[in-house]
Design a protein around this motif. Structure first.
Motif, mmCIF file in Angstrom:
data_model
loop_
_atom_site.group_PDB
_atom_site.id
_atom_site.type_symbol
_atom_site.label_atom_id
_atom_site.label_comp_id
_atom_site.label_asym_id
_atom_site.label_seq_id
_atom_site.Cartn_x
_atom_site.Cartn_y
_atom_site.Cartn_z
ATOM 1 N N SER A 27 0.543 0.955 4.579
ATOM 2 C CA SER A 27 -0.431 1.513 3.450
ATOM 3 C C SER A 27 -1.858 1.316 3.885
ATOM 4 N N GLY A 28 -2.733 2.265 3.774
ATOM 5 C CA GLY A 28 -4.117 2.300 4.211
ATOM 6 C C GLY A 28 -4.747 1.128 3.342
ATOM 7 N N LEU A 29 -4.347 1.279 1.911
ATOM 8 C CA LEU A 29 -5.113 0.360 1.042
ATOM 9 C C LEU A 29 -4.820 -1.053 1.494
ATOM 10 N N LYS A 93 4.996 2.133 -0.729
ATOM 11 C CA LYS A 93 4.870 3.346 -0.250
ATOM 12 C C LYS A 93 6.289 4.094 0.386
ATOM 13 N N TYR A 200 -6.447 6.200 4.424
ATOM 14 C CA TYR A 200 -5.901 6.522 3.169
ATOM 15 C C TYR A 200 -6.465 7.925 2.695
ATOM 16 N N GLU A 204 -3.008 9.735 2.546
ATOM 17 C CA GLU A 204 -2.276 9.315 1.198
ATOM 18 C C GLU A 204 -2.930 10.090 0.126
#
Lengths: 204, 98
Positions: A27-29, A93, A200, A204
């Protein structure tokens, strides 16, 4: 078969080749959060060493008793929080894509990262034991960067650049002794945050 | 128009996808294939059997933690057949642009 079907067919082939060989559930976050943890940890370290006083004065040198222990505890806490965040958010995710996080692609990625990571970690521990504290920030950046470049074959291609930049910062940190913490903040803090936002936004 | 490279075996979506996965990886195991392709055991197994009979993949059975673990690998013949099929698809697309 008409044109559309053919292009769709090739799309299926591409997507299967990519999905099966690349771990894209990172996950980018989570990278943004991990960067924030690093900055928080670095702030704690900074306050402990330099205190609240003016910039120019140190309350302590890193070699003072107790300081190293404090810094190690902070570093380990940051590492643990980062690992937990990374794994939990990847799992979430993956679930949305009806996949799991333990698959051939993630195994390949972890295996590719493991050798540089474990080497760097052990080297850092040895350096602490031997008292070469000035090298730690640089070594951690260098080996983490190498691990990322290695692992990037099995995930987003942006990870490769994240790794190369970290290696660059690790080398610079050696050129400017005494500023290790700043390079550490730039590498583990800001680079993670910037990378996380890019991934993100893009995927995403 | 030369369609000799077009391969009927790969007309089946699942078989095409299985072969795509094996092209991108050295090997892949049954449960990972099942998860990725979202296929039923029976459907997946029968299509794997077809590919095996064609000589496009080999099967390697072993046990991991006393659970059966079946791995599949593409053969040279399978790789060639898949590449030819891609060329055929490419030719079909090119032809339609003419």
């Amino acid at each position: 078969m008409d044109q559309k079907d053919l292009i769709k067919e090739i799309g299926h082939i591409r997507s299967m080749m990519e999905k099966s060989s690349k771990f894209l559930s990172i996950s980018g976050l989570s990278a943004v959060l991990i960067g924030v943890y690093a900055l928080l940890g670095a702030s704690l370290a900074y306050l402990k060493v330099y205190g609240f006083g003016k910039l120019a004065y140190r309350d302590h040198y890193v070699t003072d008793d107790g300081i190293v222990h404090y810094l190690i505890v902070v570093a380990v806490l940051v590492l643990l929080a980062s690992l937990v965040t990374g794994v939990l958010m990847a799992r979430r995710k993956a679930k949305r894509a009806k996949q799991t996080i333990w698959n051939p692609a993630s195994k390949s990625m972890l295996f590719a990262m493991a050798v540089p990571l474990v080497t760097g970690g052990l080297l850092a521990i040895l350096l602490i034991v031997k008292g070469y504290l000035a090298l730690i920030a640089s070594i951690l950046l260098l080996f983490y960067g190498l691990a990322l470049v290695n692992g990037s074959m099995y995930t987003f291609k942006e990870v490769r650049w994240l790794g190369i930049l970290k290696i660059g910062l690790g080398l610079l940190a050696l050129l400017f002794p005494g500023y290790g913490l700043w390079f550490w903040m730039a590498g583990f803090g800001f680079l993670h945050i910037i990378y996380g936002f890019i991934v993100y936004k893009k995927y995403e | 128009m030369d369609l000799s490279l077009y391969n009927k075996i790969f007309e089946n979506r699942l078989r095409l996808q299985i072969m795509s996965i094996l092209m991108a990886n050295e090997f892949y195991d049954f449960s990972s294939l099942k998860e990725l392709l979202d296929a039923t055991d029976g459907n997946l197994a029968s299509n794997l059997k077809t590919l095996e009979k064609e000589g496009y993949l080999t099967v390697e059975k072993s046990f991991v933690d006393r659970k059966p673990n079946t791995r599949y690998m593409k053969t040279d013949k399978g790789r060639k057949a898949f590449e030819n099929h891609l060329i055929a698809l490419e030719n079909l697309i090119k032809q339609q642009y003419k």
